[in-house]
Scaffold this motif. Structure first.
Motif, PDB file in Angstrom:
ATOM      1  N   ILE A 169       6.415  23.534  -6.941  1.00  0.00           N
ATOM      2  CA  ILE A 169       7.815  23.427  -7.373  1.00  0.00           C
ATOM      3  C   ILE A 169       7.926  22.334  -8.426  1.00  0.00           C
ATOM      4  O   ILE A 169       7.391  21.239  -8.269  1.00  0.00           O
ATOM      5  N   SER A 170       8.616  22.648  -9.501  1.00  0.00           N
ATOM      6  CA  SER A 170       8.914  21.611 -10.497  1.00  0.00           C
ATOM      7  C   SER A 170      10.355  21.792 -10.947  1.00  0.00           C
ATOM      8  O   SER A 170      10.990  22.810 -10.628  1.00  0.00           O
ATOM      9  N   VAL A 171      10.853  20.830 -11.708  1.00  0.00           N
ATOM     10  CA  VAL A 171      12.243  20.962 -12.172  1.00  0.00           C
ATOM     11  C   VAL A 171      12.424  22.224 -13.002  1.00  0.00           C
ATOM     12  O   VAL A 171      13.537  22.733 -13.123  1.00  0.00           O
ATOM     13  N   ASN A 172      11.345  22.739 -13.577  1.00  0.00           N
ATOM     14  CA  ASN A 172      11.492  23.934 -14.409  1.00  0.00           C
ATOM     15  C   ASN A 172      11.855  25.179 -13.614  1.00  0.00           C
ATOM     16  O   ASN A 172      12.253  26.190 -14.199  1.00  0.00           O
ATOM     17  N   ASP A 173      11.732  25.094 -12.288  1.00  0.00           N
ATOM     18  CA  ASP A 173      12.208  26.226 -11.494  1.00  0.00           C
ATOM     19  C   ASP A 173      13.711  26.423 -11.667  1.00  0.00           C
ATOM     20  O   ASP A 173      14.240  27.489 -11.366  1.00  0.00           O
ATOM     21  N   ALA A 174      14.392  25.384 -12.166  1.00  0.00           N
ATOM     22  CA  ALA A 174      15.828  25.505 -12.440  1.00  0.00           C
ATOM     23  C   ALA A 174      16.108  26.537 -13.539  1.00  0.00           C
ATOM     24  O   ALA A 174      17.226  27.001 -13.681  1.00  0.00           O
ATOM     25  N   PHE A 175      15.064  26.895 -14.303  1.00  0.00           N
ATOM     26  CA  PHE A 175      15.259  27.918 -15.341  1.00  0.00           C
ATOM     27  C   PHE A 175      15.301  29.326 -14.761  1.00  0.00           C
ATOM     28  O   PHE A 175      15.781  30.248 -15.423  1.00  0.00           O
ATOM     29  N   ARG A 176      14.768  29.492 -13.559  1.00  0.00           N
ATOM     30  CA  ARG A 176      14.637  30.864 -13.046  1.00  0.00           C
ATOM     31  C   ARG A 176      15.972  31.613 -13.003  1.00  0.00           C
ATOM     32  O   ARG A 176      16.078  32.705 -13.560  1.00  0.00           O
ATOM     33  N   PRO A 177      17.006  31.047 -12.344  1.00  0.00           N
ATOM     34  CA  PRO A 177      18.239  31.845 -12.253  1.00  0.00           C
ATOM     35  C   PRO A 177      18.975  32.012 -13.579  1.00  0.00           C
ATOM     36  O   PRO A 177      19.861  32.850 -13.679  1.00  0.00           O
ATOM     37  N   VAL A 178      18.628  31.214 -14.567  1.00  0.00           N
ATOM     38  CA  VAL A 178      19.349  31.323 -15.848  1.00  0.00           C
ATOM     39  C   VAL A 178      18.490  31.982 -16.932  1.00  0.00           C
ATOM     40  O   VAL A 178      18.862  31.974 -18.100  1.00  0.00           O
ATOM     41  N   SER A 179      17.365  32.533 -16.530  1.00  0.00           N
ATOM     42  CA  SER A 179      16.503  33.221 -17.495  1.00  0.00           C
ATOM     43  C   SER A 179      16.405  34.696 -17.132  1.00  0.00           C
ATOM     44  O   SER A 179      16.361  35.050 -15.952  1.00  0.00           O
ATOM     45  N   ARG A 180      16.296  35.541 -18.141  1.00  0.00           N
ATOM     46  CA  ARG A 180      16.105  36.973 -17.889  1.00  0.00           C
ATOM     47  C   ARG A 180      14.647  37.264 -17.588  1.00  0.00           C
ATOM     48  O   ARG A 180      14.303  38.326 -17.065  1.00  0.00           O
ATOM     49  N   TYR A 181      13.777  36.326 -17.982  1.00  0.00           N
ATOM     50  CA  TYR A 181      12.358  36.443 -17.651  1.00  0.00           C
ATOM     51  C   TYR A 181      11.817  35.030 -17.581  1.00  0.00           C
ATOM     52  O   TYR A 181      12.149  34.198 -18.422  1.00  0.00           O
ATOM     53  N   PHE A 182      11.011  34.759 -16.555  1.00  0.00           N
ATOM     54  CA  PHE A 182      10.441  33.423 -16.382  1.00  0.00           C
ATOM     55  C   PHE A 182       8.984  33.580 -15.984  1.00  0.00           C
ATOM     56  O   PHE A 182       8.650  34.393 -15.123  1.00  0.00           O
ATOM     57  N   ASP A 183       8.122  32.789 -16.585  1.00  0.00           N
ATOM     58  CA  ASP A 183       6.747  32.746 -16.096  1.00  0.00           C
ATOM     59  C   ASP A 183       6.205  31.341 -16.325  1.00  0.00           C
ATOM     60  O   ASP A 183       6.626  30.642 -17.250  1.00  0.00           O
ATOM     61  N   ARG A 184       5.314  30.944 -15.435  1.00  0.00           N
ATOM     62  CA  ARG A 184       4.647  29.641 -15.581  1.00  0.00           C
ATOM     63  C   ARG A 184       3.184  29.940 -15.894  1.00  0.00           C
ATOM     64  O   ARG A 184       2.532  30.694 -15.163  1.00  0.00           O
ATOM     65  N   ILE A 185       2.683  29.362 -16.957  1.00  0.00           N
ATOM     66  CA  ILE A 185       1.338  29.698 -17.426  1.00  0.00           C
ATOM     67  C   ILE A 185       0.369  28.659 -16.874  1.00  0.00           C
ATOM     68  O   ILE A 185       0.141  27.618 -17.479  1.00  0.00           O
ATOM     69  N   SER A 186      -0.185  28.938 -15.696  1.00  0.00           N
ATOM     70  CA  SER A 186      -1.059  27.935 -15.078  1.00  0.00           C
ATOM     71  C   SER A 186      -2.531  28.148 -15.416  1.00  0.00           C
ATOM     72  O   SER A 186      -3.356  27.298 -15.091  1.00  0.00           O
ATOM     73  N   ARG A 187      -2.863  29.268 -16.017  1.00  0.00           N
ATOM     74  CA  ARG A 187      -4.214  29.504 -16.550  1.00  0.00           C
ATOM     75  C   ARG A 187      -4.046  30.111 -17.933  1.00  0.00           C
ATOM     76  O   ARG A 187      -3.142  30.910 -18.146  1.00  0.00           O
ATOM     77  N   PRO A 188      -4.917  29.774 -18.887  1.00  0.00           N
ATOM     78  CA  PRO A 188      -4.735  30.255 -20.256  1.00  0.00           C
ATOM     79  C   PRO A 188      -4.516  31.760 -20.352  1.00  0.00           C
ATOM     80  O   PRO A 188      -3.594  32.213 -21.025  1.00  0.00           O
ATOM     81  N   GLU A 189      -5.350  32.538 -19.658  1.00  0.00           N
ATOM     82  CA  GLU A 189      -5.278  33.986 -19.862  1.00  0.00           C
ATOM     83  C   GLU A 189      -3.964  34.597 -19.382  1.00  0.00           C
ATOM     84  O   GLU A 189      -3.617  35.710 -19.764  1.00  0.00           O
ATOM     85  N   GLN A 190      -3.212  33.861 -18.565  1.00  0.00           N
ATOM     86  CA  GLN A 190      -1.905  34.374 -18.141  1.00  0.00           C
ATOM     87  C   GLN A 190      -0.941  34.507 -19.315  1.00  0.00           C
ATOM     88  O   GLN A 190       0.060  35.219 -19.239  1.00  0.00           O
ATOM     89  N   LEU A 191      -1.239  33.786 -20.398  1.00  0.00           N
ATOM     90  CA  LEU A 191      -0.349  33.856 -21.553  1.00  0.00           C
ATOM     91  C   LEU A 191      -0.271  35.269 -22.120  1.00  0.00           C
ATOM     92  O   LEU A 191       0.768  35.675 -22.645  1.00  0.00           O
ATOM     93  N   ILE A 192      -1.345  36.023 -22.001  1.00  0.00           N
ATOM     94  CA  ILE A 192      -1.379  37.345 -22.657  1.00  0.00           C
ATOM     95  C   ILE A 192      -0.295  38.270 -22.078  1.00  0.00           C
ATOM     96  O   ILE A 192       0.594  38.699 -22.813  1.00  0.00           O
ATOM     97  N   PRO A 193      -0.306  38.547 -20.768  1.00  0.00           N
ATOM     98  CA  PRO A 193       0.777  39.413 -20.276  1.00  0.00           C
ATOM     99  C   PRO A 193       2.148  38.749 -20.387  1.00  0.00           C
ATOM    100  O   PRO A 193       3.140  39.431 -20.660  1.00  0.00           O
TER     101      PRO A 193
END
Ligand SMILES: Cc1ncc(C[n+]2csc(CCOP(=O)(O)OP(=O)(O)O)c2C)c(N)n1
Ligand SMILES: [Mg+2]
Length: 650
Positions: A169-193
């Motif tokens: 959990i980080s403060v950036n979870d506050a973006f979830r309800p106000v975003s139409r799409y949210f992802d956290r990129i915790s490994r480089p290759e996750q950036l692709i999808p």
């Protein structure tokens, strides 16, 4: 473009340069890859294709300076061959930069936007309000907040919120309800999808809003061998969904049964560039058109059947038509409480709705006959399917008559009032005359949106830029920068209340740095005229709504006016300021501002007490059910009476 890279895999490249590898991959950090990906994304509609993200706004801190910040620097000073440019724009406040991006996207009818990068912690959470605004208003913006270390080795990093219930959990979870799409990129290759999904959502007219890719500060700097294909130029086709034939038939059947139909034009009509189709539909059917804050200008105010604003701050003509309407055709509207006058606007017990909307969620509102469609395509299809049907001629005649009556009634709003300082309605009348049809007026909060909704005549779909979904104080000033960047050929005027100005003046520095010629019209009335009159009409006596010194005798904020000098404050940013206290002087100052090539502010001293335009709309703001105050008790009685016509539309 990216294909050049394979040919150019020389050993002379420095370690910080993009290094193509043998297997059709290129070695880049996550930050570098994201910049390169974004620079290659295009959006297309009706054969017009433009770079979707032509630049990135940012404020750096330890969360992004060495990650995404380094990538933007490298892109600016030593781009890899074939790599597209990603200009960087520096903002003063993270919330503001999101507003700038949103205003840019709105002015571009959602076909382009900016990315916004912020450092971790407060830099990122400063963007949450901007994200909510974008999502509420259905405007695309790409947010790149930085996040805590994915490795967690150094936890807690400076500005980390530690949550003992979950390490992810980080403060950036506050973006979830106000975003139409949210992802956290915790490994480089996750950036692709994630990057591909982000683009899909941003360019989908039904899905769009804030899209957030949260980027841990260590991951931004991590390296990966990216497939070159990831960076190829991509074109995202912005859809114009057409109505399903059966849905169209159902809509036609309802509309053909109408004797007092109205059409409500919302923001969707503007974003889909449906103005011509709307005028053609109106001409063919004789159905009067009412508008929302986001939809004003979709049909020109000069059209005989453009009746103007409906709802809480609407005009009497539009509201009388809404009250009697048997069929309400909503086009690209999400029916906020201001549009429905808190569910009191439509009083005909037989009223039925037909909603044309690209988003099924909105099309379904008020038990409507729903037509999921692009506004422009839907209006054209509906006009054809109605096949010459028209509303009764006397209905259109009555609508025009009522609009004429309203125009007579509001004439005094534009005349000098019997008071020392001008009413802001006088200033708006002057501004409406002075501004060109394709100039842009921006506002979001205060007493101004209501007056503008009732009085402003927009003669093009671009002119009236009111952010009234989130009605966020502080949008106006950074939005003027975004709108000007999007349409340099237009004069861009932000109308800013003194309360709003004090909340967020910072971006004047960015306007100056970017040499953007905007005109800031600041209305100084020493307080919150809007909330003051709301307070008074709701039995709370304007408590806490004026800007006054703490009074030692009463202990309240009802002493003398503050010495705060708005013109001097603006002047300190290095721009021209004129201060005026009459409408005549305002006109002259505006003409001079137009002539200048640099940003200008006109500070207008106005009367806190209005007067405001007449209007019969209502807005549901609950009054205390019990009170020791006579003023509140009286207001409660009024409130309960006003609630009587409130209903669901089932
Ligand atoms: C960020 C934010 N905070 C609070 C509000 C609630 N609010 C709406 S209007 C207003 C006062 C605006 O004052 P000013 O800009 O001086 O305009 P005026 O009411 O005087 O026209 C407030 C506090 C809001 N809309 N946005
Ligand atoms: Mg004010």
């Amino acid at each position: 473009m990216s294909d050049h890279l394979t040919a150019d895999g020389s050993a002379t490249q420095g370690a910080d340069r993009a290094a193509p590898t043998a297997a059709g991959t290129v070695r880049l950090t996550v930050g570098q890859a994201l910049v390169r990906f974004l620079a290659a994304q295009y959006a297309e509609r009706d054969g017009v294709r433009e770079r979707f993200i032509p630049g990135t706004f940012g404020i750096f801190g330890h969360g992004n300076v060495a990650g995404l910040g380094q990538a933007l620097l490298q892109n600016a000073v030593s781009p890899t061959e074939g790599e597209d440019e990603m200009p960087y724009y520096q903002a003063r406040n993270e919330q503001n930069m999101v507003h700038t991006a949103v205003a840019y996207a709105r002015t571009k009818n959602r076909m382009q936007t900016f990315a916004c990068t912020a450092s971790i912690g407060p830099g990122s959470t400063n963007m949450v309000t901007g994200a909510a605004l974008a999502t509420v208003d259905r405007i695309p913006v790409l947010l790149l907040p930085s996040d805590i270390f994915a490795t967690r080795t150094v936890d807690p990093v400076l500005q980390q919120l530690e949550d003992e219930t979950g390490g992810d959990i980080s403060v950036n979870d506050a973006f979830r309800p106000v975003s139409r799409y949210f992802d956290r990129i915790s490994r480089p290759e996750q950036l692709i999808p994630a990057a591909l999904q982000a683009m899909r959502v941003l360019t989908d007219p039904a899905e769009t809003g804030a899209v957030t890719l949260s980027l841990p500060q260590d991951v931004q700097a991590e390296v990966f061998d990216w497939p070159l294909e990831f960076f190829r130029e991509r074109t995202w086709h912005v859809a114009r969904p057409v109505p399903e034939p059966a849905a169209l038939e159902r809509a036609v059947e309802v509309i053909r049964s109408a004797s007092r139909p109205v059409l409500i034009a919302g923001g969707g009509a503007i974003y889909s560039e449906a103005s011509e189709a709307l005028a053609a539909f109106t001409d063919a059917t004789g159905i009067p058109v009412l508008d929302t804050q986001a939809g004003k200008g979709a049909l020109s105010a000069d059209h005989p059947l453009c009746i103007g604003g409906v709802g809480s701050t609407g005009n009497n003509a539009a509201n009388e038509l809404a009250a009697e309407a048997d069929v309400i055709i909503g086009v690209g509207t999400r029916y906020t409480d201001f549009t429905t006058a808190s569910h009191t606007a439509f009083r005909n017990p037989e009223a039925r709705f037909v909603n044309l909307n690209v988003k099924a969620f909105d099309a379904a509102k008020h038990s409507a006959t729903m037509v999921v469609t692009d506004a422009r395509a839907g209006l054209a299809a509906l006009a054809a399917a109605l096949d010459g049907w028209t509303a009764p001629a006397e209905h259109g005649e009555r609508a025009r008559q009522r609009r004429g009556d309203w125009e007579e009634l509001v004439k005094p709003c534009f005349q000098p009032h019997d008071q020392e300082l001008p009413a802001q309605t006088e200033i708006f009348g002057a501004l409406n005359e002075l501004m060109g049809e394709e100039d842009i007026v921006i506002n979001a909060a205060g007493s101004m949106p209501g007056d503008l909704q009732a009085l402003w005549k927009a003669r093009s779909p671009i002119q009236y830029h009111l952010e009234y979904g989130y009605s966020c104080m502080g949008y106006e000033l950074p939005a003027s920068l975004g709108a000007k960047m999007a349409r340099p050929q237009s004069e861009v005027v932000a109308i800013i209340g003194d309360g709003t100005f004090q909340m967020a003046p910072q971006e004047i520095a960015t306007i100056v740095a970017e040499r953007m010629k905007v005109i800031l019209v600041v209305l100084q009335n020493h307080g919150w005229s809007s909330i003051g009159s709301l307070s008074e009409s709701h039995g709370s006596q304007r408590f806490g709504t004026k800007y006054r010194m703490r009074n030692e005798a009463t202990g309240l904020l009802d002493g003398e006016k503050l010495p705060f000098d708005i013109p001097a404050n603006i002047r300190s940013y290095g721009i021209e300021v004129e201060e005026v206290s009459s409408t005549v002087d305002f006109r002259e100052a505006y003409r001079r501002a137009e002539q200048r090539t640099e940003a200008t502010a006109i500070v207008v001293n106005t009367d806190l007490y209005g007067p405001n335009p007449p209007g019969n709309g209502w807005w549901d703001v609950p009054v205390a059910a019990v009170s020791t105050l006579e003023s509140t008790q009286q207001a409660r009685i009024q409130y309960e009476k006003a609630l009587e016509p409130q209903r669901h539309y089932l």
